[in-house]
Design a protein around this motif. Sequence first.
Motif, mmCIF file in Angstrom:
data_model
loop_
_atom_site.group_PDB
_atom_site.id
_atom_site.type_symbol
_atom_site.label_atom_id
_atom_site.label_comp_id
_atom_site.label_asym_id
_atom_site.label_seq_id
_atom_site.Cartn_x
_atom_site.Cartn_y
_atom_site.Cartn_z
ATOM 1 N N ALA A 1 0.836 -1.198 0.000
ATOM 2 C CA ALA A 1 0.000 0.000 0.000
ATOM 3 C C ALA A 1 0.872 1.249 0.000
ATOM 4 O O ALA A 1 0.627 2.212 -0.742
ATOM 5 C CB ALA A 1 -0.932 -0.008 1.208
ATOM 6 N N ASN A 2 1.924 1.227 0.816
ATOM 7 C CA ASN A 2 2.845 2.369 0.857
ATOM 8 C C ASN A 2 3.641 2.500 -0.433
ATOM 9 O O ASN A 2 3.869 3.615 -0.918
ATOM 10 C CB ASN A 2 3.780 2.242 2.060
ATOM 11 C CG ASN A 2 3.138 2.691 3.353
ATOM 12 O OD1 ASN A 2 2.942 3.874 3.586
ATOM 13 N ND2 ASN A 2 2.797 1.731 4.217
ATOM 14 N N HIS A 3 4.093 1.374 -1.000
ATOM 15 C CA HIS A 3 4.814 1.426 -2.279
ATOM 16 C C HIS A 3 3.973 2.105 -3.355
ATOM 17 O O HIS A 3 4.443 2.978 -4.079
ATOM 18 C CB HIS A 3 5.166 0.011 -2.752
ATOM 19 C CG HIS A 3 6.346 -0.607 -2.082
ATOM 20 N ND1 HIS A 3 7.384 0.135 -1.559
ATOM 21 C CD2 HIS A 3 6.682 -1.920 -1.886
ATOM 22 C CE1 HIS A 3 8.295 -0.679 -1.042
ATOM 23 N NE2 HIS A 3 7.895 -1.924 -1.233
ATOM 24 N N ILE A 4 2.721 1.666 -3.482
ATOM 25 C CA ILE A 4 1.848 2.201 -4.531
ATOM 26 C C ILE A 4 1.590 3.680 -4.293
ATOM 27 O O ILE A 4 1.717 4.514 -5.205
ATOM 28 C CB ILE A 4 0.516 1.428 -4.575
ATOM 29 C CG1 ILE A 4 0.756 -0.052 -4.854
ATOM 30 C CG2 ILE A 4 -0.404 2.015 -5.636
ATOM 31 C CD1 ILE A 4 -0.439 -0.936 -4.534
ATOM 32 N N GLN A 5 1.234 4.008 -3.054
ATOM 33 C CA GLN A 5 0.915 5.397 -2.755
ATOM 34 C C GLN A 5 2.104 6.314 -2.997
ATOM 35 O O GLN A 5 1.970 7.396 -3.594
ATOM 36 C CB GLN A 5 0.428 5.532 -1.317
ATOM 37 C CG GLN A 5 -0.072 6.932 -0.981
ATOM 38 C CD GLN A 5 -0.539 7.035 0.445
ATOM 39 O OE1 GLN A 5 0.250 6.868 1.360
ATOM 40 N NE2 GLN A 5 -1.825 7.305 0.644
ATOM 41 N N GLN A 6 3.276 5.904 -2.560
ATOM 42 C CA GLN A 6 4.457 6.746 -2.721
ATOM 43 C C GLN A 6 4.870 6.876 -4.181
ATOM 44 O O GLN A 6 5.406 7.911 -4.600
ATOM 45 C CB GLN A 6 5.614 6.206 -1.876
ATOM 46 C CG GLN A 6 5.372 6.293 -0.372
ATOM 47 C CD GLN A 6 5.025 7.704 0.076
ATOM 48 O OE1 GLN A 6 5.832 8.613 -0.012
ATOM 49 N NE2 GLN A 6 3.793 7.900 0.548
ATOM 50 N N ALA A 7 4.622 5.827 -4.982
ATOM 51 C CA ALA A 7 4.920 5.920 -6.411
ATOM 52 C C ALA A 7 4.083 7.015 -7.058
ATOM 53 O O ALA A 7 4.575 7.796 -7.875
ATOM 54 C CB ALA A 7 4.664 4.580 -7.092
ATOM 55 N N PHE A 8 2.799 7.089 -6.691
ATOM 56 C CA PHE A 8 1.944 8.141 -7.217
ATOM 57 C C PHE A 8 2.299 9.505 -6.614
ATOM 58 O O PHE A 8 2.361 10.514 -7.325
ATOM 59 C CB PHE A 8 0.471 7.829 -6.938
ATOM 60 C CG PHE A 8 -0.136 6.822 -7.872
ATOM 61 C CD1 PHE A 8 -0.391 7.139 -9.195
ATOM 62 C CD2 PHE A 8 -0.459 5.543 -7.428
ATOM 63 C CE1 PHE A 8 -0.959 6.218 -10.064
ATOM 64 C CE2 PHE A 8 -1.023 4.602 -8.289
ATOM 65 C CZ PHE A 8 -1.271 4.944 -9.615
ATOM 66 N N ALA A 9 2.534 9.544 -5.308
ATOM 67 C CA ALA A 9 2.681 10.820 -4.607
ATOM 68 C C ALA A 9 4.069 11.422 -4.724
ATOM 69 O O ALA A 9 4.219 12.643 -4.746
ATOM 70 C CB ALA A 9 2.329 10.635 -3.128
ATOM 71 N N VAL A 10 5.103 10.588 -4.773
ATOM 72 C CA VAL A 10 6.486 11.076 -4.776
ATOM 73 C C VAL A 10 7.108 11.002 -6.167
ATOM 74 O O VAL A 10 7.759 11.943 -6.620
ATOM 75 C CB VAL A 10 7.346 10.280 -3.768
ATOM 76 C CG1 VAL A 10 8.802 10.725 -3.836
ATOM 77 C CG2 VAL A 10 6.803 10.447 -2.355
ATOM 78 N N SER A 11 6.889 9.888 -6.867
ATOM 79 C CA SER A 11 7.517 9.690 -8.169
ATOM 80 C C SER A 11 6.650 10.142 -9.336
ATOM 81 O O SER A 11 7.088 10.104 -10.491
ATOM 82 C CB SER A 11 7.883 8.209 -8.345
ATOM 83 O OG SER A 11 8.708 7.762 -7.284
ATOM 84 N N ASN A 12 5.416 10.530 -9.055
ATOM 85 C CA ASN A 12 4.494 11.070 -10.064
ATOM 86 C C ASN A 12 4.196 10.085 -11.196
ATOM 87 O O ASN A 12 4.023 10.483 -12.353
ATOM 88 C CB ASN A 12 5.024 12.379 -10.650
ATOM 89 C CG ASN A 12 4.888 13.551 -9.696
ATOM 90 O OD1 ASN A 12 4.288 13.420 -8.633
ATOM 91 N ND2 ASN A 12 5.453 14.681 -10.054
ATOM 92 N N VAL A 13 4.114 8.799 -10.867
ATOM 93 C CA VAL A 13 3.729 7.846 -11.897
ATOM 94 C C VAL A 13 2.254 8.018 -12.226
ATOM 95 O O VAL A 13 1.470 8.527 -11.421
ATOM 96 C CB VAL A 13 4.004 6.387 -11.463
ATOM 97 C CG1 VAL A 13 5.475 6.200 -11.093
ATOM 98 C CG2 VAL A 13 3.091 5.934 -10.337
ATOM 99 N N THR A 14 1.877 7.582 -13.416
ATOM 100 C CA THR A 14 0.464 7.580 -13.798
ATOM 101 C C THR A 14 -0.106 6.171 -13.821
ATOM 102 O O THR A 14 -1.312 5.991 -13.975
ATOM 103 C CB THR A 14 0.261 8.229 -15.172
ATOM 104 O OG1 THR A 14 1.023 7.516 -16.155
ATOM 105 C CG2 THR A 14 0.715 9.674 -15.154
ATOM 106 N N GLY A 15 0.770 5.169 -13.672
ATOM 107 C CA GLY A 15 0.324 3.784 -13.624
ATOM 108 C C GLY A 15 1.274 2.953 -12.784
ATOM 109 O O GLY A 15 2.474 3.241 -12.705
ATOM 110 N N PHE A 16 0.722 1.904 -12.149
ATOM 111 C CA PHE A 16 1.523 1.044 -11.262
ATOM 112 C C PHE A 16 1.112 -0.403 -11.505
ATOM 113 O O PHE A 16 -0.061 -0.756 -11.334
ATOM 114 C CB PHE A 16 1.296 1.422 -9.796
ATOM 115 C CG PHE A 16 2.189 0.695 -8.825
ATOM 116 C CD1 PHE A 16 3.300 1.316 -8.288
ATOM 117 C CD2 PHE A 16 1.926 -0.624 -8.448
ATOM 118 C CE1 PHE A 16 4.139 0.644 -7.392
ATOM 119 C CE2 PHE A 16 2.749 -1.305 -7.558
ATOM 120 C CZ PHE A 16 3.865 -0.666 -7.032
ATOM 121 N N LEU A 17 2.076 -1.246 -11.892
ATOM 122 C CA LEU A 17 1.799 -2.653 -12.177
ATOM 123 C C LEU A 17 2.615 -3.557 -11.270
ATOM 124 O O LEU A 17 3.848 -3.405 -11.171
ATOM 125 C CB LEU A 17 2.125 -3.007 -13.629
ATOM 126 C CG LEU A 17 1.174 -2.524 -14.729
ATOM 127 C CD1 LEU A 17 1.305 -1.010 -14.948
ATOM 128 C CD2 LEU A 17 1.463 -3.252 -16.030
#
Length: 471
Positions: free
Chosen positions: A318-334
Motif C-alpha cells: 500500500a505504501n509502495h503504490i501510494q508513494q509511487a503516485f505521490a512522490v515519483s508522479n507515476v500515472t500507472g503502477f503494475l
Amino acid sequence: MAARLATLSVMLAALAQAAPQAHGPVVCLEPDTKYQGYDGIGVSEAFQRSLVLHELNTASQNLALDYLFSNISGAGMTILRNGIGSSPEDGFDHMKSITPTAPRSNSSQLNYIPLPRNDEYQVWLSYQAIARGVNYIYADAWSADGYMKTNGTEIYGGYLCGVTNTSCSTGDWRQAYADKIVRYLEDYRALGITIDYVGFLNEPDLSTPYASMQSDGQQAADFLKVLYPSLKKAGLQTQIACCDGSGWEQQRERLTGIEAAGEDHTVGLVTSHGYSSLPSTPFATPKKTWITEWSTFDPINYDWYTSEGFQSDGLTWANHIQQAFAVSNVTGFLYWWGAANTTDNQSLLFVNNTAEVSVTKRLWAHAHFGSRFIRQGATRIGTTVTSDSTHSLNVTAFANTDGTTAVQVINNGNDTETVTLEGFSAHRKGGAIHTYLSNQAHNLTRGNAVTQSGGRAVAQVPGKSLLSFVV
C-alpha cells in the motif's frame, strides 16, 4: 445561578454541535492543486501464466479474473502487460516467438508463424480483461530472437546487432526486429485487440538466464530510429514504451541516454521496475510514467501486516503504490504476476491445480488505487495533513471527472486515529461519504464516514490500516 449554568451548558453544547472540533489529524483536500493524470494499476500474466489461468475450471477462472479486473468485486485493474515471445520453443516458462526460425540473412523476409497457442493464451486473457474494464494493453519484449543478437541466444543478455558498440558477422538486425514487432501488433489488430503501448526491452541493465537483452540509452535510441518510422509506415497508432529498467535509477540512466541522442520524441511512455532501486524523484520528462513490474520473492505471505517493513505485507505494498503516485508522479503502477502457480510472492493470487484460488492482502492494497474508486481521466490533487497529536499518516487524493474524489489514508502507526476530512464541500454532489477499510481483519470493508456541517467528515482509521474516503 443553577438555571444560568444550565442555560450556558445548552448553549455550549449547541455551539459544539454546529462547529465540531477535530480531535485528531485533519486532512484537507486542495482540488485546485493538480498533479499528474491517472492511468491505473495492473499486472502481467507473461511466461505462460495466462495458460495457468486458462486451465482453471470455469468458476475459479472467473473468480480469479474478477478479483483482478472487476471494479465491482475486485481490484479494478485497468492495465494488462503481455509478453512478446522470443523463444524458439514453447515449453512451460517460455514465450515462443512468431519468428522462431532464422531467415537466410538479416535482409531476408522473416519466417512468420501464427501466434503460438493463442500467444500462450494472452489473446484470450486480453479479451477477458477488456471485457472487465481494462483500458490499456501493453505488449513488451524481453528480448529479440537469439539470431538477431550478439550472443546468438534469447537468454543471458547480449545486444541487438546493429546498435552502437556491436559487431555481428550476420549484419544489422534492427529493421528485422522492428518488422517482427510490427507484425505482432498487426496480428493482434486482426483479432480486434488494440495494443496501446509496445516495448522492446525488459531490464536492459541485466543479463539473466531467461529471456533478456541489454541496452544503454544510446543503444535504445539506435533502435528507436528504426522502430518509430516502422510503426508509422504500418499505420499503427501504438506508442513506444521504454525501457523497463530493473530499478528507478537504472531507468533514469537509459532515459537520459535517449534524450542525449535526441530520440525522446519517439517515446510515448516511460517505464521502470522497482527492484534494483526504489522509485524516488520523478524523471525529468513530460512523458507519462509507469512502474510496469515489481514484486517480492520471499515465501508465500497472505498477511496485511507481519512486522515493520516486511516486504511482502499488504501494508508495505500500500505504501509502495501510494508513494509511487505521490512522490515519483507515476500515472500507472503494475505488480508482476496477477495470478500464478508460484511458491513465492511474485503474484497477488495463488492458483493450484484447476480449482483453488487464494487471495493475498497485497491484492486489496492495490484495490484502493484501482478503478473501483479512481476512474480513467482522474487527476491527483493536493492534500495537507495537520494534527494536534502525533500520527503516522500518508495521504493521496484523486479527483474524478464525474465530480467524485477518492482519498487514501494510510495509518502506519499502531494507534487508531480519528481523521477529519475537509475541503470537499464545494465539489460534493450529495449523499453519504463512503469509507473502505483494509487491514489484517478487513478486505475493503465498506462503511460510512460521519458527515458534519461545514464540509467535514470524520472516520476512525485503525493502526496499520488503509482507509479510503470516497466523496
